[in-house]
Design an enzyme around this catalytic site. Structure first.
Site, PDB file in Angstrom:
ATOM      1  N   TYR A   1       0.918  -3.680 -19.965  1.00  0.00           N
ATOM      2  CA  TYR A   1       1.370  -3.927 -19.214  1.00  0.00           C
ATOM      3  C   TYR A   1      -0.208  -3.683 -18.144  1.00  0.00           C
ATOM      4  CZ  TYR A   1       5.584  -5.180 -21.386  1.00  0.00           C
ATOM      5  OH  TYR A   1       6.569  -6.382 -21.735  1.00  0.00           O
TER       6      TYR A   1
ATOM      7  N   HIS B   1       0.911  -1.295   0.228  1.00  0.00           N
ATOM      8  CA  HIS B   1       0.378   0.071   0.131  1.00  0.00           C
ATOM      9  C   HIS B   1       0.738   1.350   0.249  1.00  0.00           C
ATOM     10  CE1 HIS B   1      -3.097   2.739   1.025  1.00  0.00           C
ATOM     11  NE2 HIS B   1      -2.762   3.454   1.974  1.00  0.00           N
TER      12      HIS B   1
ATOM     13  N   HIS C   1       1.079   5.603  -0.967  1.00  0.00           N
ATOM     14  CA  HIS C   1       0.552   6.179  -1.013  1.00  0.00           C
ATOM     15  C   HIS C   1       1.065   7.840  -2.585  1.00  0.00           C
ATOM     16  CE1 HIS C   1      -1.076   7.554   3.607  1.00  0.00           C
ATOM     17  NE2 HIS C   1      -1.331   5.833   2.842  1.00  0.00           N
TER      18      HIS C   1
END
Length: 216
Positions: A122, A95, A97
Site C-alpha cells: 500500500y 502538509h 509535521h
C-alpha cells in the site's frame, strides 16, 4: 449545499481527524484543495487543525489573487509548486509535521531518492517513491523551487526535520496517502535493525505495473 461549502466543511473535518489522532499538533500543518472552477481553498496561517472555521479558510482565484478568508499558511510555495508541476493530477495538497516521518528523515541511512523501505504494497500504491528533500527554514520559497526541480515526477516529498507534503487527485486521496506515509515511517522505525523481509524487486514491479504507480 454548494460545492464550495462542502469542500470547506470537508477540509475542516479531515483536518480535525488528523489532529485528533495526533498526526499533527499545535498550529502545525496545512491543507489546500481546488474547486472545480479552479479556485483554491487554503487553511490559515497559525491555525490549529483541531479548531478550523470553514468560513475563515483563505480563498484564491485562478490568477492567484486572494478574495476571502484569513491570511493563508506561510507554506504556500509548497502547495503552489505541486499544482504547477502536476496539473491534472493535483486537486489537493496536505502538509503535516507527523512524528514518525520526521524521525525517519533524521536517520543517516535513509535513501534521499526513496526514503521509505518497501515494507508494504500500500505504501508503494499510494505514494510511489518519496523524495527526501534537505532542510529549509519554514516558509522559505526555496522549498517550492525544490519541488519544481522534481518536474512533477513525485506526488510525495519529505522535508528533512520538518514534515511530509503529499499531493493527491482530491482531498480524500491526499489525506489517505499522507496517513499511509506516516504509518510506513512508523513501521520502518519499528523494524529498524531487525532485518525485515522487504518486498522483492519483482513484487514491487508487479505492484507498479498493476496499479500504474509513478516509479521513476
Amino acid at each position: 449545499m454548494s460545492e464550495e461549502a462542502l469542500l470547506r466543511e470537508d477540509i475542516c473535518r479531515m483536518a480535525k481527524s488528523l489532529y485528533d489522532r495526533g498526526l499533527t499538533a499545535g498550529s502545525s500543518g496545512n491543507i489546500s484543495a481546488r474547486l472545480s472552477d479552479g479556485r483554491l481553498l487554503v487553511t490559515p496561517t497559525g491555525s490549529s487543525f483541531g479548531r478550523l472555521d470553514p468560513a475563515r479558510l483563505a480563498c484564491f482565484e485562478v490568477d492567484g489573487k486572494q478574495t476571502g478568508g484569513d491570511k493563508p499558511t506561510k507554506e504556500m510555495p509548497l502547495h503552489s509548486a505541486f499544482y504547477e508541476t502536476r496539473p491534472g493530477k493535483t486537486g489537493a495538497v496536505v502538509h503535516l509535521h507527523c512524528s514518525h516521518c520526521v524521525a525517519l528523515s533524521l536517520l543517516p541511512e535513509v535513501d534521499p531518492d526513496n526514503m521509505l523501505p518497501p515494507l508494504t504494497a500500500y505504501s508503494i500504491m499510494k505514494l510511489g517513491k518519496v523524495k527526501l528533500l534537505p532542510y529549509f527554514m519554514p516558509g522559505d520559497p526555496a522549498m517550492g523551487d525544490a519541488i519544481r526541480g522534481l518536474a512533477g515526477k513525485r506526488s510525495a516529498v519529505m522535508l528533512a526535520a520538518h514534515g511530509p507534503v503529499v499531493a493527491g487527485k482530491d482531498l480524500e486521496a491526499a489525506v489517505y496517502a499522507i496517513e499511509e506515509l506516516e504509518e510506513t515511517a512508523r513501521l520502518a522505525l519499528l523494524t529498524r535493525g531487525a532485518n525485515p523481509d522487504l518486498l522483492s524487486a519483482g513484487q514491487i514491479e508487479q505492484i507498479v505495473r498493476t496499479y500504474d504507480v509513478e516509479w521513476d
